[in-house]
Design a protein around this motif. Structure first.
Motif, short mmCIF file in Angstrom:
data_model
loop_
_atom_site.label_atom_id
_atom_site.label_comp_id
_atom_site.label_asym_id
_atom_site.label_seq_id
_atom_site.Cartn_x
_atom_site.Cartn_y
_atom_site.Cartn_z
N GLY A 1 -5.16 -3.87 -0.55
CA GLY A 1 -4.13 -3.60 -0.08
C GLY A 1 -3.73 -5.37 -0.82
O GLY A 1 -2.55 -5.44 -0.86
N GLY B 1 0.78 -1.40 0.57
CA GLY B 1 -0.19 -0.02 0.25
C GLY B 1 0.63 1.31 0.07
O GLY B 1 1.69 1.20 0.56
N ASP C 1 -2.62 0.94 5.05
CA ASP C 1 -3.25 0.04 4.29
C ASP C 1 -3.09 -1.14 4.42
O ASP C 1 -3.51 -2.55 3.40
#
Length: 94
Positions: free
Chosen positions: A90, A72, A77
């Motif tokens: 992600g 990410g 993320d």
């Protein structure tokens, strides 16, 4: 306790503080590809968790075999808290 290596970390100070709060036994390493935060079980050398931040700013979580588990543009993320583990944007598909 985590020690932070200098000069300039690829992780932000906030990243390192957050990671250390979750895994106080973790270590921070810096190399030519970027930074890594590693967590090992006591007495073991191989990390069970490896989180990297590459020079391009991408965050990457690796599993025990070294395969990308999540990727990410921010530490958030990677879903480090385990929430939404079954449906992470992600997550890296193999």
């Amino acid at each position: 306790m985590t020690t932070f290596q200098r000069p300039c970390s690829g992780f932000t100070a906030s990243d390192l503080i957050s990671l250390q709060a979750i895994w106080p036994e973790g270590t921070h390493e810096h190399d030519t590809d970027g930074d890594r935060f590693l967590v090992c079980r006591p007495g073991e050398r191989n990390p069970w968790l490896s989180i990297a931040r590459h020079r391009d700013g991408t965050y990457l979580s690796l599993d025990l075999s070294g395969r990308a588990y999540a990727r990410g543009r921010s530490l958030a993320d990677l879903a480090l808290d385990g929430s939404d583990a079954g449906d992470r944007a992600g997550a890296v598909q193999n």
